[in-house]
Design a protein around this motif. Structure first.
Motif, short mmCIF file in Angstrom:
data_model
loop_
_atom_site.label_atom_id
_atom_site.label_comp_id
_atom_site.label_asym_id
_atom_site.label_seq_id
_atom_site.Cartn_x
_atom_site.Cartn_y
_atom_site.Cartn_z
N THR A 195 -24.45 -58.30 -58.17
CA THR A 195 -24.10 -57.20 -57.33
C THR A 195 -25.21 -56.95 -56.12
O THR A 195 -26.16 -56.96 -56.39
CB THR A 195 -23.81 -56.00 -57.73
OG1 THR A 195 -22.67 -56.00 -58.63
CG2 THR A 195 -23.29 -54.88 -56.69
N ARG A 197 -26.44 -55.02 -52.90
CA ARG A 197 -26.16 -53.92 -51.95
C ARG A 197 -26.97 -53.93 -50.98
O ARG A 197 -28.00 -54.49 -50.69
CB ARG A 197 -26.45 -52.67 -52.94
CG ARG A 197 -25.75 -52.38 -54.19
CD ARG A 197 -26.22 -51.36 -55.08
NE ARG A 197 -27.41 -51.60 -55.74
CZ ARG A 197 -28.65 -50.86 -56.07
NH1 ARG A 197 -28.05 -49.48 -56.18
NH2 ARG A 197 -29.56 -51.27 -56.62
N MET A 201 -29.39 -48.47 -49.00
CA MET A 201 -28.97 -47.83 -50.36
C MET A 201 -29.86 -48.11 -51.61
O MET A 201 -30.28 -47.52 -52.18
CB MET A 201 -27.56 -48.51 -50.83
CG MET A 201 -26.88 -47.80 -52.09
SD MET A 201 -25.61 -48.69 -52.39
CE MET A 201 -24.52 -48.20 -51.17
N VAL A 202 -30.60 -49.33 -51.71
CA VAL A 202 -31.65 -49.91 -52.50
C VAL A 202 -32.90 -48.81 -52.21
O VAL A 202 -33.49 -48.29 -53.34
CB VAL A 202 -31.93 -51.15 -52.55
CG1 VAL A 202 -33.21 -51.54 -53.37
CG2 VAL A 202 -30.70 -51.91 -52.83
#
Length: 250
Positions: A195, A197, A201-202
């Motif tokens: 996945t 991202r 967001m990380v």
């Protein structure tokens, strides 16, 4: 220091008087001036950024402060001091440094001087709960030697054009989904089981995890993340503002 400010300081050193901001009369004082700089004052004079007459006014008893790497036992003395101060603040059990760790602290170059040493010790105290600081507690850049640069791959020249990439049609169906072609065609989906991202967001999750781990202490979280506290505060405030705006819109 701006040249106009230097002129005012020169007059103050000459007469011992100054006019307070907003005042109308001069005051006379008896003070000693201590100056510090991380630049070469004579070079600043030669480059026209520092007044020569002011230089000779303040250059009375010069004291040269060597960098941390040249201060021998001062390194372990400072490290032990920081260790005990931070251990007391965070309720940890650290009370000293192993001999092997002391030797490594003395051998390290410390490009960031005392501020870097302070941050390294604080990071160790936050992440560990032993009684003695050991080599395994030190960051990797201190325990591992300088890394050799990666060899550069040979670049094609105009006399050696890059041959076009060809693909056998009979084997194209056997390529996995994660294959990336060197031409214009490429896959946009990550391999199965992975996945990916967005970076924002990380970053947000990493900062929030560090803050939670430090029980809301942004300063300790910034040390763990190797960021300045102002950066963490700014990003956190931006996220909270965005959430408030979304709730208001709903």
């Amino acid at each position: 220091m701006e040249l106009d400010m230097q002129k005012k300081l020169l007059r103050f050193l000459q007469t011992g008087t100054f006019t307070p901001l907003g005042g109308s009369r001069e005051l006379k004082v008896d003070v000693r001036i201590i100056c510090a700089t991380n630049r070469d004052p004579l070079l600043e004079v030669e480059e026209g950024r520092f007044r020569e007459d002011l230089y000779y006014r303040v250059h009375v008893v010069p004291i040269e402060m060597p960098p941390l790497k040249e201060r021998g036992n001062d390194i372990t003395t400072l490290a032990t001091h920081f260790l005990r101060v931070f251990a007391k603040e965070d309720g940890k059990k650290f009370n000293g440094i192993n001999r092997d760790a002391e030797s490594l602290l003395k051998r390290y170059a410390w490009p960031g001087n005392v501020r870097q040493l302070q941050n390294v010790i604080r990071n160790i105290v936050v992440l560990n709960n032993d009684t003695k600081l050991a080599i395994e507690h030190l960051p990797e850049q201190m325990t591992s030697g300088p890394k050799a640069p990666k060899p550069k791959s040979p670049q094609p020249t105009l006399s050696q054009p890059v041959p076009p990439v060809t693909q056998d049609v009979s084997t194209s169906s056997q390529l996995s989904e994660s294959t990336v072609y060197s031409g214009n065609e490429h896959t946009t989906e990550p391999p199965k089981g992975i996945t990916i991202r967005p970076m924002w967001m990380v970053e947000r999750e990493a900062i929030q995890q560090a803050i939670d781990y430090c029980d809301g202490n942004v300063l300790n979280a910034a040390v763990l993340l190797e960021l300045s506290p102002s950066t963490v505060y700014r990003k956190k405030q931006a996220w909270e503002t965005e959430e408030d705006e979304q709730q208001y819109a709903e």
